[in-house]
Design an enzyme around this catalytic site. Structure first.
Site, PDB file in Angstrom:
ATOM      1  N   THR A   1       5.256  -7.762   6.514  1.00  0.00           N
ATOM      2  CA  THR A   1       4.005  -7.607   5.762  1.00  0.00           C
ATOM      3  C   THR A   1       3.401  -6.218   5.995  1.00  0.00           C
ATOM      4  O   THR A   1       3.831  -5.482   6.884  1.00  0.00           O
ATOM      5  CB  THR A   1       2.971  -8.663   6.211  1.00  0.00           C
ATOM      6  OG1 THR A   1       2.630  -8.432   7.584  1.00  0.00           O
ATOM      7  CG2 THR A   1       3.522 -10.068   6.061  1.00  0.00           C
ATOM      8  N   ASP A   2       2.381  -5.895   5.188  1.00  0.00           N
ATOM      9  CA  ASP A   2       1.642  -4.652   5.420  1.00  0.00           C
ATOM     10  C   ASP A   2       0.146  -4.951   5.394  1.00  0.00           C
ATOM     11  O   ASP A   2      -0.254  -6.109   5.277  1.00  0.00           O
ATOM     12  CB  ASP A   2       2.049  -3.570   4.410  1.00  0.00           C
ATOM     13  CG  ASP A   2       1.665  -3.914   2.978  1.00  0.00           C
ATOM     14  OD1 ASP A   2       0.647  -4.599   2.761  1.00  0.00           O
ATOM     15  OD2 ASP A   2       2.377  -3.483   2.058  1.00  0.00           O
ATOM     16  N   ALA A   3      -0.661  -3.904   5.517  1.00  0.00           N
ATOM     17  CA  ALA A   3      -2.110  -4.086   5.662  1.00  0.00           C
ATOM     18  C   ALA A   3      -2.753  -4.758   4.453  1.00  0.00           C
ATOM     19  O   ALA A   3      -3.871  -5.262   4.559  1.00  0.00           O
ATOM     20  CB  ALA A   3      -2.782  -2.738   5.942  1.00  0.00           C
ATOM     21  N   ALA A   4      -2.054  -4.789   3.306  1.00  0.00           N
ATOM     22  CA  ALA A   4      -2.599  -5.503   2.142  1.00  0.00           C
ATOM     23  C   ALA A   4      -2.463  -7.013   2.323  1.00  0.00           C
ATOM     24  O   ALA A   4      -2.925  -7.777   1.480  1.00  0.00           O
ATOM     25  CB  ALA A   4      -1.920  -5.035   0.862  1.00  0.00           C
ATOM     26  N   GLY A   5      -1.806  -7.442   3.416  1.00  0.00           N
ATOM     27  CA  GLY A   5      -1.765  -8.865   3.760  1.00  0.00           C
ATOM     28  C   GLY A   5      -0.545  -9.610   3.251  1.00  0.00           C
ATOM     29  O   GLY A   5      -0.349 -10.778   3.592  1.00  0.00           O
TER      30      GLY A   5
END
Lengths: 141, 141, 141, 141
Positions: free
Chosen positions: A14-18
């Site tokens: 995953t990344d910071a956008a969830g």
């Protein structure tokens, strides 16, 4: 024969956008392909170490339909899109384990068979061609 | 109760030196931890979305003992090294599925329990503390 | 002579918790080390292709002090912790470009020099030893 | 105005076949896009934290023309393929810094502008649309 790969989305996907970072879906596609080869008794690391044949990806595409989050349990359905003398194209569909009608992603990888030293196309080993033919056929997109 | 996570090394885990890239072993550790939480009914993504508690890693260490290659089937043995009011430390051992005496890597992750908005330490939720206590105890290194 | 590596945190470095995924900090450490070798005229890919010497990581550690987010501009300060006949240990410090007193992470990597075919320790090439000696010395932790 | 991103291939980008793992090229594309946004004063992490607008990738494609190895210095040329009310498509070309006629990869990413809570399409913020219009136009493929 159909080939289905089970996978659980990890925090590192995953990344910071969830949600899952787009390029990691292609990595999940490739894991399904690696597991298919292993199931067929084809030793990818052995091929790489031997150095006689490599199967790099010449082209790939990805459609993201529904975001995936950490912990999601998915299935990757593998299908054969085309098989040629010196390469092949696979297609992939990522669906929820809880409901295979929920499709998260679709895509494809086109592989060429090369001599890794000379980087020239060579014939696909017969065992690999035979294994690929056991996959369900994808409709050409 | 012991917790063991099965994993297959993927091409994306390796680098041009032919073996697993060191930092990816820590990612495999974390996958084992995520699967442990899921088995205990703890929803990591739910915790992240809720935003009340986070369990970031404050410290980790890794010892690489034997290189791993694409296709290797391994087990990750999880153990509890320490449990405190506001954090815990886990230890990991990666062994071959074919022979658990072949140890590829050992390491640890120290987690702190924080309020992710204020980034201040808070008490570890009871359910997580209870689950961690079910793990075998690692000898402090 | 000090060696400082500039890096910008990317979305792919982060996870759903909104900050950099811990293992990716070790990858950033390794990038700093790779850039140091390149600056010294040492061709890491050439070494790998030649197959006479490899410098795998036997041990690493990481302390996370302050979370990093996508877009953060950081500096990685590289220092030599120890240099032996057949290996070396580097230490790293990740600081904000805007304020070098803001330290986000500290850590170390211990490398062994091996013959990659036999996986036996061999002497560190003189050019690499000389380059490492140009780095500032880290206080042993 | 053209936008060009400089990048050095890292060991972590490669796999055991000795060259860059295909999906990592898409990550390099995205880094170029992130750097373009930063140059235009658009704070991607701020947008994510605010939670009013997200720009996920709905579709991407990649053509691999020439393998890249650890240490290669490349440039990524960014171009605008299409701009719509609620999304845009970028195209990328990865060339050698030493010779821009050596093209390693080409590809594209199609972004949709959404409300991340409702996951519904919304209008692209004007500042982002204006910035994208400053890019050179790619010929539709």
């Amino acid at each position: 024969m159909s080939f289905v790969y089970s996978y659980t989305i990890r925090l590192s996907d995953t990344d910071a956008a969830g949600v899952v970072y787009f390029a990691n879906i292609l990595t999940i596609f490739h894991e399904a392909y690696e597991e298919f080869l292993a199931t067929e008794g084809i030793d990818l690391n052995g091929l790489i170490q031997e150095g006689s044949v490599a199967l790099p990806i010449a082209r790939c595409s990805l459609n993201c339909l529904k975001p995936l989050v950490c912990g999601d349990r998915v299935l990757v359905n593998l299908a054969l899109q085309s098989l040629r003398d010196r390469g092949f194209e696979l297609s992939y569909e990522v669906v929820a384990q809880s409901d295979p009608k929920i499709i998260s992603a679709r895509g494809s990888t086109r592989h060429v068979c090369i001599d890794p030293q000379k980087r020239l196309k060579v014939a696909l080993p017969k065992q690999i061609a035979r294994s690929l033919q056991s996959l369900p056929r994808a409709v050409e997109q």
